[in-house]
Design a protein around this motif. Sequence first.
Motif, short mmCIF file in Angstrom:
data_model
loop_
_atom_site.label_atom_id
_atom_site.label_comp_id
_atom_site.label_asym_id
_atom_site.label_seq_id
_atom_site.Cartn_x
_atom_site.Cartn_y
_atom_site.Cartn_z
N GLY A 188 18.64 -20.46 48.02
CA GLY A 188 18.88 -19.13 48.50
C GLY A 188 18.89 -18.15 47.35
N VAL A 189 19.00 -16.85 47.70
CA VAL A 189 19.01 -15.82 46.68
C VAL A 189 20.20 -15.97 45.75
N GLY A 190 21.35 -16.38 46.29
CA GLY A 190 22.57 -16.51 45.49
C GLY A 190 22.50 -17.59 44.44
N ASP A 191 21.53 -18.52 44.59
CA ASP A 191 21.39 -19.61 43.63
C ASP A 191 20.37 -19.31 42.54
N ALA A 192 19.65 -18.24 42.69
CA ALA A 192 18.59 -17.91 41.73
C ALA A 192 19.18 -17.42 40.42
N ARG A 193 18.61 -17.93 39.31
CA ARG A 193 19.06 -17.53 37.99
C ARG A 193 17.85 -17.18 37.13
N ILE A 194 18.03 -16.25 36.25
CA ILE A 194 16.98 -15.85 35.32
C ILE A 194 17.55 -15.93 33.91
N LEU A 195 16.84 -16.64 33.05
CA LEU A 195 17.27 -16.76 31.66
C LEU A 195 16.38 -15.88 30.79
N VAL A 196 17.01 -15.10 29.94
CA VAL A 196 16.28 -14.21 29.05
C VAL A 196 16.71 -14.50 27.61
N ALA A 197 15.77 -14.89 26.78
CA ALA A 197 16.04 -15.15 25.37
C ALA A 197 15.36 -14.08 24.53
N TRP A 257 21.21 -14.51 33.89
CA TRP A 257 21.47 -13.55 34.96
C TRP A 257 21.43 -14.25 36.31
N LYS A 258 22.30 -13.82 37.23
CA LYS A 258 22.32 -14.35 38.59
C LYS A 258 21.81 -13.28 39.55
N GLU A 275 23.26 -7.99 45.94
CA GLU A 275 23.51 -6.71 45.28
C GLU A 275 22.58 -6.45 44.11
N GLY A 276 21.84 -7.48 43.71
CA GLY A 276 20.93 -7.34 42.58
C GLY A 276 21.25 -8.31 41.47
N LEU A 277 20.75 -8.05 40.27
CA LEU A 277 20.96 -8.91 39.13
C LEU A 277 22.31 -8.64 38.48
N LYS A 278 23.00 -9.71 38.08
CA LYS A 278 24.28 -9.58 37.41
C LYS A 278 24.33 -10.53 36.23
N LEU A 279 24.70 -10.02 35.06
CA LEU A 279 24.79 -10.84 33.86
C LEU A 279 25.99 -11.78 33.98
#
Length: 231
Positions: free
Chosen positions: A1-10, A19-20, A24-28
């Motif tokens: 689901g959307v709540g499980d999506a994560r984005i890693l930024v290096a 980021w999750k 509501e959108g992206l949250k660090l």
Amino acid sequence: GVGDARILVASSDGTVELWKLSAEGLKLSTRLESKGEEEGGGGSVKLSSGCMHPDGLIYISGTSDGQLIVWDLKTQAVAGTLKGHDGNPIDFIAISENGYHVATSSSNPANSPIHLWDLRKLKLAATIDPGDDVGRVSSLAFDPTATYLAYAGEESIKVCVAKDWDRVVCTLTLPKSVGGKKGKKKGGGESFGGGVVWGGKGLSVKEGDEGEVWLATGCDGQRPVRFWGIE
């Protein structure tokens, strides 16, 4: 689901952010920073490459001075720092699907050895000399069963056996006619130099799922992507 999506930024400045994604959108959620050893750890390192562990809980990054940093995303801390490649930048990283091995390489100098790290023991396990027939390494890839490692250079691609790293089972080279006009200097025609990716049903761990195994290879610029059948 959307709540499980994560984005890693290096970032090249030595920071790693997780980021999750929610409604509501992206949250660090996590921000990590590694310090250099100079002046008691006061200097930030410069990241040059990175790769996510298959379990999604570990991120491994290479630095411009030959360090391999193992980030524990669960504890939000650096689990280990390894040194290699004679202080040269780590440009390429691959992690085996079982999470046991990490392969790293540097494009400077040419023919720089590939380093194989034991992630469980956090130490260097072996090195591979790619040889002049491979050239400057530009890509690394473990197959999905963690049995083989493919390393691509400007001149050819080799496939070796995991844990028996010197055992090469396959070498791929471009046809001579691809290299350009007769008499052209080495390196003047088309060459490898892009990425390498495994694929095919034969790599499935599902019992009874048999089929072909192939490697997809790319080249820099506008050159074609090629698919190679592996037996």
